[in-house]
Design an enzyme around this catalytic site. Sequence first.
Site, PDB file in Angstrom:
ATOM      1  N   ALA A  76      45.093  56.293  44.026  1.00  0.00           N
ATOM      2  CA  ALA A  76      46.448  56.201  43.484  1.00  0.00           C
ATOM      3  C   ALA A  76      47.365  55.751  44.614  1.00  0.00           C
ATOM      4  CB  ALA A  76      46.884  57.558  42.928  1.00  0.00           C
ATOM      5  N   GLU A  77      47.249  54.475  44.983  1.00  0.00           N
ATOM      6  CA  GLU A  77      47.905  54.024  46.214  1.00  0.00           C
ATOM      7  C   GLU A  77      49.417  54.220  46.177  1.00  0.00           C
ATOM      8  OE1 GLU A  77      45.560  52.327  44.659  1.00  0.00           O
ATOM      9  OE2 GLU A  77      43.955  52.032  46.115  1.00  0.00           O
ATOM     10  N   ALA A 101      43.405  45.980  53.359  1.00  0.00           N
ATOM     11  CA  ALA A 101      44.812  45.559  53.337  1.00  0.00           C
ATOM     12  C   ALA A 101      45.296  45.199  51.942  1.00  0.00           C
ATOM     13  CB  ALA A 101      45.000  44.370  54.272  1.00  0.00           C
ATOM     14  N   PHE A 103      44.920  46.525  49.285  1.00  0.00           N
ATOM     15  CA  PHE A 103      45.323  47.665  48.461  1.00  0.00           C
ATOM     16  C   PHE A 103      46.787  48.034  48.664  1.00  0.00           C
ATOM     17  CE2 PHE A 103      40.643  49.215  48.857  1.00  0.00           C
ATOM     18  CZ  PHE A 103      40.222  48.112  48.138  1.00  0.00           C
ATOM     19  N   ILE A 104      47.398  47.482  49.703  1.00  0.00           N
ATOM     20  CA  ILE A 104      48.819  47.780  49.888  1.00  0.00           C
ATOM     21  C   ILE A 104      49.644  47.152  48.769  1.00  0.00           C
ATOM     22  CG2 ILE A 104      49.566  45.833  51.343  1.00  0.00           C
ATOM     23  CD1 ILE A 104      51.114  47.924  53.033  1.00  0.00           C
ATOM     24  N   HIS A 146      39.673  41.054  48.727  1.00  0.00           N
ATOM     25  CA  HIS A 146      39.495  42.028  49.812  1.00  0.00           C
ATOM     26  C   HIS A 146      39.604  41.387  51.187  1.00  0.00           C
ATOM     27  CE1 HIS A 146      37.859  44.178  46.358  1.00  0.00           C
ATOM     28  NE2 HIS A 146      38.034  45.293  47.035  1.00  0.00           N
TER      29      HIS A 146
END
Lengths: 348, 344
Positions: A76-77, A101, A103-104, A146
Amino acid sequence: MSAATTDKAGEHFPDQRPDRELTYAEALVEAIAELMKDDPDFFVIGSYVLGLGPMRALFDQVRREYPMRVLDPPTAEIGFTGFGIGAAMNGLHVMVDLSTASFIFEAFPQVANEAANASYMSGGRLAVPIVFHFLHGLRGGGAAQHSHSPQAMLWNTPGLQIIMPSSPADVRGLLPAAIKSGNPTVFVDHSKLMPIKGIVSVSPKEIPLGVAEIKRSGSDVTVVATSYSVQQALPACDELASEGIEIELVDPRTVVPLDRRTILDSVSKTGRLVIVDETHRSCGVASEIAAIVSEEILEALKVPIIRVTVPDVPVPFSPVLERELDTTPERIAAAVRTQMMRKQLSRP
Amino acid sequence: MLPNLGKTDLVELLRKMLLVRRWEERLIRLAEEGPSFGHYHVYVGQETIGIPALAALRPTDLIFPTHRNHGYLLGRGADPGRLLAEILGKETGLNKGKAGTLHASAPELGIPHTSAIVGGIVPIAAGAALAAQVKGSDQVSVALFGDGATEEGVTFEALNIASLWKVPVIFLCENNTEEALGAAAGGYPKSVTAANDLGNIARSVGVPAVVVDGTDSGAVFTAMKVAAERARASGGPTFVEARVVRWPGSNPLWPELIAGETELRYAWEPEAAPELLIRWYRNQDGLLRYLREMLSASLLEKDEAKEIDSEIIQHVEAAVRFARESAYPPPESAYLDVFARPSQ
């Protein structure tokens, strides 16, 4: 790990042990462990600080020793990044690990619109001592989703410090400085840096933000490189030295704040500039450095600037295709040779 | 029902609610007169949520508001002149003119940060509760948001993590969707969600949820007291939904005094209210309900209420003078405060 020994009278003596060779991952973990030891308010939210590679087990020692201060959040970023920001607003010193990165992007509203703006919107009254950590770049098979390097996008967001170490000694000195700065900071690591070895002082000191390091001195061409690109530039330096070309390799180490002086002084000396960086070409880190040099010291340039960057296409999976886009030593060396062969700009 | 407090406290709550009402009404007049200070949101009609909620908390508890923040800032004691100066972009503003109406905050009053991004404040408030928990303090943190924020994924993530980690946070959802009270009868809330009962979103991840009538100051006060006690006793988060019918003046895109300023006598002579708002003032305005309850409990006389009101109106006029007479910030201050601590 102690920086110095203390006798019974409380006097400090310099540590006499020799400096050691550590991998980047070991240096990073050592820095985290030291922060854990020295600062009871230091917390890590996130589980994969070293990525998913074989180095990841190194982090388990921190987890074992400080189980209450390494928090494993759900997937749950935006949620856990917001938790980190709120905790930092209420007195904790937080490292939020976003792992890869890319996922930011799931957490962008919290990073770019909350943390980055919080001090300014408060009129400078609210400090947010938080570090957002991730692993950027071409990691080998990461493909389009990714392999991102979001630091240029983040550089376009005032209110974030941005740190990009390239060596074990730098990560060891920069992480504590980032945490202690008291400001929201993006800490950019690269998974290909993790196994890189280097000498780290037995009593490491914090490296102040905004101080570039000249990794190689030279007089012919300035190469400004960041993060893993520095490691790619080093073999290019060796190869070109054998051809009689002396490179000055400048590593800004942090782009916010940026040590403009060291870059400008080097280019003033060499008159030639190649910039190597893994963000995509348009509006990338290299674009900004090129713009600064052009605005400040255009007259010092003997030949036009060359940027060695990842082209403006998504990152493909196949190793052959990925390598085509990479900022390899070969591309860096080729750019430098072009610089040396180019006719010098004529000026009135 | 009035909050379970003594007379002095109840009068003080009335003062605060009236301050919010009068200050907001004056703000709408200032917006009409211009110059524009941009899009804004007022707290009219929700005073009986925020003010009793604050009274149920301790001064050390943290409050994290939204774009509809004026009531909380005034309720926590922010200077009405400095809040207004902030909204007019003046140097004397709470945030030196860098926040405006949407983002005003007061860290020194336990309102560290305000987010005008729908749902943006929810995980931050819960994270502040995490800090309170790990430091072993008995501080409680309150996330404020409207019904719209329950449409955002970030709110769900924050509820889930808060429940997993049992942090001392209260999720106070001010449901001011147009027919929120009608929704209580079984219909949809008018916000665009498939959840018939917003509390079910919280319950699905194990966060207990209660619904209160937001015009019932006593119900709000009690629900917040219970939630705060649970949080302090390590019982974890609570979702409190306070339902009100939105003040019709907040129905247009920009707030409007569609029937002029509130008159206290509407509390006891509802038929004196303008036709347009007669139903709202009689049945749906928590502030006038509070006043009626004070009068019928003989805690206050009409004349006393009017006296308090005229004091507050003068107080608000002084705030307007202060804000208007304040200087704009020097242009070069635009470059300051990017970082709270020195960078480089």
